[in-house]
Design a protein around this motif. Sequence first.
Motif, PDB file in Angstrom:
ATOM      1  N   ALA A  34     101.508 -27.123 -52.649  1.00  0.00           N
ATOM      2  CA  ALA A  34     101.489 -28.154 -53.694  1.00  0.00           C
ATOM      3  C   ALA A  34     100.577 -27.712 -54.829  1.00  0.00           C
ATOM      4  O   ALA A  34      99.468 -27.225 -54.601  1.00  0.00           O
ATOM      5  CB  ALA A  34     100.993 -29.481 -53.111  1.00  0.00           C
ATOM      6  N   GLY A  35     101.049 -27.860 -56.062  1.00  0.00           N
ATOM      7  CA  GLY A  35     100.252 -27.490 -57.219  1.00  0.00           C
ATOM      8  C   GLY A  35     100.317 -26.023 -57.584  1.00  0.00           C
ATOM      9  O   GLY A  35      99.637 -25.595 -58.522  1.00  0.00           O
ATOM     10  N   SER A  36     101.141 -25.266 -56.876  1.00  0.00           N
ATOM     11  CA  SER A  36     101.224 -23.829 -57.178  1.00  0.00           C
ATOM     12  C   SER A  36     102.049 -23.548 -58.432  1.00  0.00           C
ATOM     13  O   SER A  36     101.983 -22.454 -58.990  1.00  0.00           O
ATOM     14  CB  SER A  36     101.814 -23.062 -55.989  1.00  0.00           C
ATOM     15  N   GLY A  37     102.834 -24.528 -58.877  1.00  0.00           N
ATOM     16  CA  GLY A  37     103.607 -24.361 -60.110  1.00  0.00           C
ATOM     17  C   GLY A  37     105.040 -23.930 -59.904  1.00  0.00           C
ATOM     18  O   GLY A  37     105.636 -23.321 -60.795  1.00  0.00           O
ATOM     19  N   LYS A  38     105.610 -24.276 -58.775  1.00  0.00           N
ATOM     20  CA  LYS A  38     106.995 -23.886 -58.489  1.00  0.00           C
ATOM     21  C   LYS A  38     107.970 -24.501 -59.487  1.00  0.00           C
ATOM     22  O   LYS A  38     108.931 -23.850 -59.906  1.00  0.00           O
ATOM     23  CB  LYS A  38     107.379 -24.316 -57.062  1.00  0.00           C
TER      24      LYS A  38
ATOM     25  N   GLU B 185      93.330 -22.449 -54.660  1.00  0.00           N
ATOM     26  CA  GLU B 185      93.211 -23.885 -54.412  1.00  0.00           C
ATOM     27  C   GLU B 185      92.503 -24.656 -55.530  1.00  0.00           C
ATOM     28  O   GLU B 185      92.918 -25.774 -55.858  1.00  0.00           O
ATOM     29  CB  GLU B 185      92.532 -24.137 -53.060  1.00  0.00           C
ATOM     30  N   PRO B 186      91.432 -24.132 -56.134  1.00  0.00           N
ATOM     31  CA  PRO B 186      90.809 -24.901 -57.231  1.00  0.00           C
ATOM     32  C   PRO B 186      91.769 -25.165 -58.388  1.00  0.00           C
ATOM     33  O   PRO B 186      91.754 -26.252 -58.979  1.00  0.00           O
ATOM     34  CB  PRO B 186      89.644 -23.996 -57.670  1.00  0.00           C
ATOM     35  N   ILE B 187      92.616 -24.194 -58.694  1.00  0.00           N
ATOM     36  CA  ILE B 187      93.585 -24.378 -59.772  1.00  0.00           C
ATOM     37  C   ILE B 187      94.663 -25.369 -59.350  1.00  0.00           C
ATOM     38  O   ILE B 187      95.079 -26.235 -60.133  1.00  0.00           O
ATOM     39  CB  ILE B 187      94.204 -23.021 -60.162  1.00  0.00           C
TER      40      ILE B 187
ATOM     41  N   CYS C 284      94.022 -33.943 -52.231  1.00  0.00           N
ATOM     42  CA  CYS C 284      94.462 -32.554 -52.415  1.00  0.00           C
ATOM     43  C   CYS C 284      94.054 -31.708 -51.225  1.00  0.00           C
ATOM     44  O   CYS C 284      94.859 -30.921 -50.705  1.00  0.00           O
ATOM     45  CB  CYS C 284      93.866 -31.976 -53.694  1.00  0.00           C
ATOM     46  N   ARG C 285      92.817 -31.856 -50.785  1.00  0.00           N
ATOM     47  CA  ARG C 285      92.343 -31.065 -49.640  1.00  0.00           C
ATOM     48  C   ARG C 285      93.162 -31.370 -48.392  1.00  0.00           C
ATOM     49  O   ARG C 285      93.501 -30.466 -47.611  1.00  0.00           O
ATOM     50  CB  ARG C 285      90.862 -31.338 -49.391  1.00  0.00           C
TER      51      ARG C 285
END
Length: 209
Positions: free
Chosen positions: A26-30, A149-151, A167-168
């Motif tokens: 999640a949040g990786s920008g797929k 993970e921070p991004i 998020c964590r």
Amino acid sequence: MAVSDGRKAVNHEYRNIRKIGITGGAGSGKSQILLWLKEQKGARVIRTDDVAKALMEPGKEGYRQVVEALGTSFLEKDGHICRPALARIIFRDKEAKATVDRITHPLVWEMVQNELNHTDTLWNIVESALFSKDALSFLDEIWYVYAPEPIRTERLINSRGYQEERCRAMFASQPSKEEYQSLASRVIDNGGSWEFTKTQLTELLLNFS
């Protein structure tokens, strides 16, 4: 091989049809990468989440089996599944979650494979949070979209309004970087600028063509 909807299997012998899996946390920008592939290659995107939702509509096999296994407490008055109610059941009961996964996962991949077997689109992208080694039997490659993970946390806070704690928890429930990489043919580093990512994608497509 006959298919239930009467369509004839597409003869891929003379067509360079690509079937790519894309995964990442999640949040990786797929989503941005999928949009770019649509724009650049006219790619058809199949999201396994969308397939799973379709299978849980009244009259569908996934719906029938899940209701048979877990009862009707999560159904709306019109017979549709109340997704938040089902999610609460799954969250509280690991056995219920395992039951839903056992029912839906094979049905999802069966439908995805059927769609890929009968496509005439040159570029086909399957987006999923999880793949298994079995998926490589009907996909050319799996691409892993990576970002630190921070991004990812910053993106989820800005785009979805999530709190860091949520998020964590999401990251902890998803495969590790090493698990993603174990199945991936290629890794796309999406932790920097979009220009950096596009450069990787352009080179990747040239090498893959």
